[in-house]
Design an enzyme around this catalytic site. Structure first.
Site, PDB file in Angstrom:
ATOM      1  N   GLU A 149       9.522  -4.453   9.971  1.00  0.00           N
ATOM      2  CA  GLU A 149       9.891  -3.129   9.456  1.00  0.00           C
ATOM      3  C   GLU A 149      10.497  -2.260  10.550  1.00  0.00           C
ATOM      4  O   GLU A 149       9.928  -2.107  11.641  1.00  0.00           O
ATOM      5  CB  GLU A 149       8.669  -2.415   8.850  1.00  0.00           C
ATOM      6  CG  GLU A 149       9.050  -1.031   8.322  1.00  0.00           C
ATOM      7  CD  GLU A 149       8.048  -0.403   7.364  1.00  0.00           C
ATOM      8  OE1 GLU A 149       7.050  -1.051   7.001  1.00  0.00           O
ATOM      9  OE2 GLU A 149       8.296   0.755   6.970  1.00  0.00           O
ATOM     10  N   ASP A 156      -1.158  -6.128  -0.468  1.00  0.00           N
ATOM     11  CA  ASP A 156      -1.439  -5.539   0.844  1.00  0.00           C
ATOM     12  C   ASP A 156      -2.925  -5.244   1.008  1.00  0.00           C
ATOM     13  O   ASP A 156      -3.561  -4.708   0.095  1.00  0.00           O
ATOM     14  CB  ASP A 156      -0.722  -4.181   0.945  1.00  0.00           C
ATOM     15  CG  ASP A 156       0.354  -4.156   1.997  1.00  0.00           C
ATOM     16  OD1 ASP A 156       0.389  -5.057   2.856  1.00  0.00           O
ATOM     17  OD2 ASP A 156       1.175  -3.223   1.943  1.00  0.00           O
ATOM     18  N   ASP A 159       0.834  -1.211   0.000  1.00  0.00           N
ATOM     19  CA  ASP A 159       0.000   0.000   0.000  1.00  0.00           C
ATOM     20  C   ASP A 159       0.870   1.264   0.000  1.00  0.00           C
ATOM     21  O   ASP A 159       0.358   2.377  -0.133  1.00  0.00           O
ATOM     22  CB  ASP A 159      -1.016  -0.007   1.142  1.00  0.00           C
ATOM     23  CG  ASP A 159      -0.365  -0.041   2.511  1.00  0.00           C
ATOM     24  OD1 ASP A 159       0.880  -0.166   2.587  1.00  0.00           O
ATOM     25  OD2 ASP A 159      -1.094   0.055   3.512  1.00  0.00           O
ATOM     26  N   SER A 160       2.197   1.097   0.087  1.00  0.00           N
ATOM     27  CA  SER A 160       3.097   2.248  -0.118  1.00  0.00           C
ATOM     28  C   SER A 160       2.884   2.837  -1.507  1.00  0.00           C
ATOM     29  O   SER A 160       3.315   3.959  -1.776  1.00  0.00           O
ATOM     30  CB  SER A 160       4.559   1.842   0.070  1.00  0.00           C
ATOM     31  OG  SER A 160       4.899   0.795  -0.810  1.00  0.00           O
ATOM     32  N   LYS A 209      -1.273  -9.470   2.493  1.00  0.00           N
ATOM     33  CA  LYS A 209      -0.494  -9.066   3.672  1.00  0.00           C
ATOM     34  C   LYS A 209      -1.343  -8.116   4.508  1.00  0.00           C
ATOM     35  O   LYS A 209      -2.071  -7.303   3.953  1.00  0.00           O
ATOM     36  CB  LYS A 209       0.809  -8.374   3.269  1.00  0.00           C
ATOM     37  CG  LYS A 209       1.604  -7.837   4.476  1.00  0.00           C
ATOM     38  CD  LYS A 209       3.024  -7.459   4.148  1.00  0.00           C
ATOM     39  CE  LYS A 209       3.205  -6.091   3.561  1.00  0.00           C
ATOM     40  NZ  LYS A 209       2.736  -4.976   4.398  1.00  0.00           N
ATOM     41  N   GLU A 218      -1.206  -5.770   8.377  1.00  0.00           N
ATOM     42  CA  GLU A 218      -0.365  -5.262   9.462  1.00  0.00           C
ATOM     43  C   GLU A 218      -0.931  -5.654  10.820  1.00  0.00           C
ATOM     44  O   GLU A 218      -2.159  -5.670  10.995  1.00  0.00           O
ATOM     45  CB  GLU A 218      -0.260  -3.728   9.376  1.00  0.00           C
ATOM     46  CG  GLU A 218       0.477  -3.259   8.133  1.00  0.00           C
ATOM     47  CD  GLU A 218       0.670  -1.748   8.081  1.00  0.00           C
ATOM     48  OE1 GLU A 218       0.296  -1.041   9.053  1.00  0.00           O
ATOM     49  OE2 GLU A 218       1.198  -1.272   7.056  1.00  0.00           O
TER      50      GLU A 218
HETATM   51  O1  KIV Z   1       3.537  -1.168   1.515  1.00  0.00           O
HETATM   52  C1  KIV Z   1       4.718  -1.547   1.485  1.00  0.00           C
HETATM   53  O2  KIV Z   1       5.510  -1.176   0.611  1.00  0.00           O
HETATM   54  C2  KIV Z   1       5.184  -2.432   2.531  1.00  0.00           C
HETATM   55  C3  KIV Z   1       6.656  -2.659   2.647  1.00  0.00           C
HETATM   56  C4  KIV Z   1       7.225  -1.562   3.439  1.00  0.00           C
HETATM   57  C5  KIV Z   1       6.983  -3.986   3.208  1.00  0.00           C
HETATM   58  O3  KIV Z   1       4.407  -2.897   3.310  1.00  0.00           O
END
Ligand code: KIV
Length: 300
Positions: A187, A88, A49-50, A118, A120
């Site tokens: 992280e 994510d 989600d970055s 994924k 969190e």
């Molecule tokens: O969203 C993302 O890029 C991430 C990485 C920092 C692992 O979760």
């Protein structure tokens, strides 16, 4: 690492099985063409989600909608043929309850064809991880600095810098491993804590700013390519793509302004037997006459 040798797409259990065998290599990816390149070298690609910050200019990952993850997830699955693609779950799509998480994660898997999601969180997400895995959704977890909680944490801060914080982070990692996660991203945590967590759980730890004491590494692709305007301390820029892009765009603009581009080799010629005035075909190449509408007046 050179390109990997598996002839089929890797799946979550393949990544899980790499613990203690060799380092897991991964990058984020948001785009089909770069996914096709990274696919040759990475075990998994994360549609993180970055992408909200890197591609769409958000200040944090909090505003990212599920639809955006699905759109980029599809592009990466189309580009990558062999790496596992992990998507994510964005903020607000899984925290409420295991059943909400299942509904949204199943949508992500069906609409992108990715191999895992994924999410969190450690202990607080363990019940959800178990719920998803029991129902056919492989889960990668993410502990340490969890950027979706930025508004609670108060900034992108390294975690576990005081020994008093270690126990909670170790318990987080153990809880999601016990719940059935196949891997966990660590992280922005300190090297000794990463070593303890890596030694203490049976699933691969994938570090980003978590030292070499992890079972694998991940970076945000744009950061390591040298495309991001600012990068965290833990990033090494392996390329200088931002400068290369600027150089190319500067040359393009110079060449257009000076009339050197486009040149003859970039220009279509008429078919043999045709001439530029369109006489052989009888077609006119002059632009169509402009139609000017009569302005309406108050009396009409
Ligand atoms: O969203 C993302 O890029 C991430 C990485 C920092 C692992 O979760």
């Amino acid at each position: 690492m050179s390109s990997h040798s598996s002839s089929r797409r890797l799946m979550a259990p393949d990544i899980r099985a790499l613990k203690g065998v060799r380092p897991v290599v991964s990058l984020t990816s948001y785009h089909a063409h770069t996914a096709a390149i990274a696919d040759k070298y990475c075990d998994f690609l994360l549609v993180g989600d970055s992408l909200g910050m890197v591609m769409h200019g958000y200040e944090t990952t909090v505003p990212v909608p599920l639809e955006l993850m699905i759109m980029h997830g599809r592009a990466v699955v189309r580009g990558a043929k062999r790496a596992l693609v992990v998507v994510d779950m964005p903020f607000g799509t899984y925290e409420e309850s295991p059943s909400v998480a299942f509904r949204n994660a199943a949508r992500v898997m069906k609409e992108t064809d990715c191999g895992a999601v994924k999410l969190e969180g450690g202990r607080r997400m363990a019940e959800t991880v178990d719920y998803l895995v029991q129902r056919g959704i492989p889960v990668m977890s993410h502990v340490g600095l969890t950027p979706q909680s930025i508004n609670v944490i108060g900034g992108f801060k390294a975690q576990g810098r005081k020994q008093a914080e270690w126990a909670a982070l170790e318990e987080d990692a153990r809880a999601i491993a016990d719940a059935g996660a196949f891997a966990v991203v660590l992280e922005a945590i300190t090297a000794p804590l990463a070593a303890r967590i890596t030694a203490g759980i049976p699933i691969p730890t994938i570090g980003i700013g978590a030292s070499a004491n992890c079972d694998g590494q991940i970076l945000v692709m744009e950061d390591m390519l040298g495309l991001s305007p600012r990068v965290p301390k833990f990033v090494r820029e392996f390329g200088a793509i931002g400068a290369a892009i600027e150089g190319a765009i500067r040359s393009y603009s110079d060449e257009v302004r000076s009339g050197r581009f486009p040149a003859e080799e970039h220009t279509y010629t008429m078919k043999p037997g045709e001439d530029a005035a369109g006489e052989a075909s009888g077609e006119s190449v002059s632009p169509p006459p402009r139609v000017t509408k009569k302005p309406k007046t108050a009396s009409t």
